[in-house]
Design a protein around this motif. Structure first.
Motif, short mmCIF file in Angstrom:
data_model
loop_
_atom_site.label_atom_id
_atom_site.label_comp_id
_atom_site.label_asym_id
_atom_site.label_seq_id
_atom_site.Cartn_x
_atom_site.Cartn_y
_atom_site.Cartn_z
N LEU A 102 28.43 -22.14 52.28
CA LEU A 102 28.60 -20.85 52.94
C LEU A 102 30.05 -20.39 52.88
CD1 LEU A 102 26.33 -21.28 56.09
CD2 LEU A 102 25.93 -19.75 54.16
N ASN A 105 30.91 -19.42 49.28
CA ASN A 105 30.34 -18.10 48.95
C ASN A 105 31.14 -16.98 49.60
OD1 ASN A 105 27.82 -16.52 47.90
ND2 ASN A 105 28.12 -15.83 50.01
N GLN A 106 31.52 -17.17 50.87
CA GLN A 106 32.28 -16.14 51.58
C GLN A 106 33.62 -15.89 50.91
OE1 GLN A 106 31.34 -14.21 54.11
NE2 GLN A 106 33.32 -13.16 54.13
N ASP A 255 25.57 -11.67 48.57
CA ASP A 255 25.04 -11.21 49.85
C ASP A 255 23.73 -11.89 50.22
OD1 ASP A 255 27.20 -9.56 49.75
OD2 ASP A 255 26.08 -7.68 49.91
N GLN A 257 22.18 -14.70 48.46
CA GLN A 257 22.23 -16.16 48.26
C GLN A 257 20.82 -16.73 48.11
OE1 GLN A 257 25.40 -18.26 50.62
NE2 GLN A 257 25.35 -16.37 51.80
N LYS A 434 27.49 -21.48 60.37
CA LYS A 434 26.19 -20.89 60.11
C LYS A 434 25.94 -19.66 60.98
CE LYS A 434 24.08 -25.27 58.69
NZ LYS A 434 25.27 -26.10 59.01
N ASN A 439 23.14 -15.65 57.02
CA ASN A 439 22.56 -15.10 55.81
C ASN A 439 21.56 -14.00 56.14
OD1 ASN A 439 19.96 -15.66 53.73
ND2 ASN A 439 21.94 -15.36 52.77
N SER A 528 16.77 -7.76 51.10
CA SER A 528 16.79 -8.99 51.89
C SER A 528 15.47 -9.23 52.62
CB SER A 528 17.95 -8.97 52.88
OG SER A 528 17.84 -7.89 53.78
N PRO A 567 21.12 -19.74 54.33
CA PRO A 567 20.23 -19.30 53.25
C PRO A 567 18.99 -20.20 53.19
CG PRO A 567 22.49 -19.29 52.49
CD PRO A 567 22.50 -19.94 53.84
#
Length: 578
Positions: A102, A105-106, A255, A257, A434, A439, A528, A567
């Motif tokens: 996470l 990815n950020q 965004d 994932q 988290k 996510n 999403s 995710p």
């Protein structure tokens, strides 16, 4: 889209995860130290984000959007990347492996946005500060006097902020320019009126209050000036709001994932749409005699479905009763969840239904706002768009879309056991990462998943009308993906989208027009819903197969939620691990 219970059961769920070998470090490992350093730095660079999740050290800070402040952010992200790379991912406990991914990815996403996407140049709506001020004013995390002083200090930079924003905006998207002007004019009363009204409730000396109100005037003038500047902006060859295939694929990767690519999700949505049409056709044939007697059924499948939906949609609440109907539905949902033993519902955590604040207007008609992980005792709001002042025909179209069936499904999605339930669980997660890097596909996917789960367990007494409307609602999630991908990576026009949504997704004109507006001022987020739904239902099926005769839906739901807003592909790894 910042949306958002269950302590005892969560502790049991988390304990269960640790027994399965999915535990995190004890909080004293080098990686946990790094996580805290990352969070501390993240809030320093992003004080508004910090306030929104309940971290109030920087409430009085408003970062002015200059080249220098952006360079400082990028330097921080690059420094964190270097430190993150020093850890061996394979040697971290499973839950910390998720946190690693996470954070990774950020950081990658943030640098990509600064260097490549450059939204700060073409999206004026990204400069709206009013939401942060409203949060400080409305949330009860500190005494009113303390919050008002933070509000006052933060206002100091408003004029400079908006002057710099004007310099940063190079080639704005017209749709985003209009949205920004609308949201600023709709929300400026937070500073112009609400702050002064709150000031009257304090014992702050009048001389000090006078200084505060003087700053209000300069702040309001700056906001109104920015809104007018946007309205007057001359841009003969403006940038298109369409992202294009390359930007879209990359943004989807960061965004959403997902385990799937944007194109794979689009292809799956196209197949799902055909399946839903088949199910709706079966119900339409079943309901036709009930409503039309011996009258001949239309030969065209979509026309037949549309006639049944139009007939069912006539029953709806009055415009002035829209919010009160939602308030009456929520207790019924709680009772059903308890009766069917689907999830634990903590009666000490109220959900407040309120009129959607002006600064949030213009994108969605209903949403859920939950307190952040630092402010777990804060209010959770069900925001409802007002129909006041709408033309009669437009209001009727909207209410037919949210008819007696659909309104119940909306409440499941936004509240119980949808967003409200999931986001409070997420705030109880032992992992702060988290919670703050939640996510969106997991969050939205859970809300869509719960709609079907409720109906599968008998909500609505298996009324064919309820199932018909849920299929229509699920078709909305599916078409969200098709529309978003088709518009931003292709050439779908407004007429194409309106036609698809009204003729193939059976939406009312007002809903379809609202979706076009939404897709023209946002990207990727609309995918999403279906992405998360597909991944969660796939996981549940695999988990059910793994558990065999010991499978229990309640245990799956609570275990899934115990991992926080991670995710789905990472939750899947842990839940299906041997």
């Amino acid at each position: 889209m910042k949306n958002y219970l269950f302590a005892l059961l969560l502790i049991l769920s988390i304990t269960g995860c640790k027994k399965d070998g999915a535990g995190a470090d004890d909080g004293n490992s080098p990686f946990d130290t790094f996580k805290q350093q990352f969070i501390d730095g993240l809030w320093k660079q992003n004080p508004d984000w910090a306030s929104s999740v309940g971290y109030h050290k920087y409430d009085s800070v408003l970062v002015v959007p200059t080249d220098g402040s952006r360079a400082a952010q990028k330097a921080f992200y690059q420094s964190m990347q270097a430190q993150l790379a020093s850890f061996d991912l394979s040697k971290l406990p499973p839950l910390n492996q998720i946190d690693y991914r996470l954070i990774q990815n950020q950081l990658q996403s943030s640098i990509w946005q600064i260097d490549t996407l450059k939204q700060y140049q073409w999206d004026p709506s990204s400069y709206n500060v009013i939401g942060s001020f409203a949060f400080i004013l409305n949330e009860q995390y500190a005494p009113l006097t303390t919050r008002l002083k933070s509000f006052y200090q933060k206002m100091e930079n408003i004029p400079t902020y908006y002057e710099e924003a004007k310099k940063q905006i190079k080639n704005p998207v017209p749709e985003l320019t209009s949205l920004a002007a609308e949201q600023h004019l709709g929300g400026v009363s937070v500073i112009e009126k609400d702050f002064g009204d709150s000031l009257k409730k304090t014992k702050i000396p009048l001389a000090e209050q006078k200084l505060m109100l003087a700053r209000v005037k300069t702040s309001v003038a700056a906001i109104n000036s920015f809104a007018q500047w946007l309205k007057d902006f001359k841009n003969p060859t403006p940038r298109s709001f369409r992202l294009g295939k390359d930007f879209y694929a990359q943004k989807f990767k960061y965004d959403v994932q997902s385990a799937y690519s944007a194109k794979q999700i689009y292809d799956s949505a196209v197949v799902r749409k055909r399946y839903l049409h088949g199910q709706m056709y079966k119900i339409s044939k079943q309901l036709w005699p009930q409503y039309f007697g011996k009258k001949a059924m239309p030969a065209d499948t979509l026309l037949l479905i549309g006639k049944i939906i139009d007939t069912l949609s006539v029953k709806h609440v009055k415009p002035e009763d829209f919010q009160s109907a939602i308030e009456k539905t929520l207790p019924q949902l709680v009772d059903f969840v308890k009766q069917k033993n689907l999830l634990y519902i903590d009666p000490s955590k109220p959900l407040i239904v309120r009129k959607e604040p002006g600064y949030m207007a213009g994108v969605a008609g209903a949403s859920c706002s939950s307190p952040g992980p630092y402010d777990k005792g804060g209010n959770t709001y069900f925001n409802v768009g007002s129909l006041a002042g709408w033309p009669k025909e437009k209001a009727e179209s909207y209410l037919r879309e949210y008819n007696q069936y659909m309104l119940q499904i909306l409440c499941i999605h936004e509240a119980i056991p949808g967003h409200y339930t999931q986001l409070v669980y997420a705030n109880q997660s032992p992992s702060l990462i988290k919670s703050i890097l939640g996510n969106g596909a997991m969050i939205e996917g859970w809300a869509v998943y719960t709609e079907q789960m409720m109906l599968d367990n008998g909500f609505g007494n298996n009324d064919p009308g309820m199932w018909m409307m849920w299929y229509k609602w699920n078709l909305r999630s599916v078409c969200n993906t098709i529309v978003d991908y088709g518009v931003h990576t292709g050439t779908l026009t407004r007429d194409d989208v309106i036609k698809m949504l009204t003729k193939q997704a059976f939406q009312q004109q007002a809903e379809a027009e609202g979706k076009w507006k939404r897709v023209s001022v946002s990207s990727v987020q609309l995918t999403s819903y279906y992405t998360g739904y597909k991944e969660i239902t796939d996981l549940r099926d695999a988990y059910k197969k793994k558990m065999g005769t010991t499978y229990k839906l309640k245990e799956f739901n609570e275990k899934f939620l115990s991992y926080g807003s991670a995710p789905v592909k990472y939750i899947r790894e842990l839940m299906l691990a041997k």
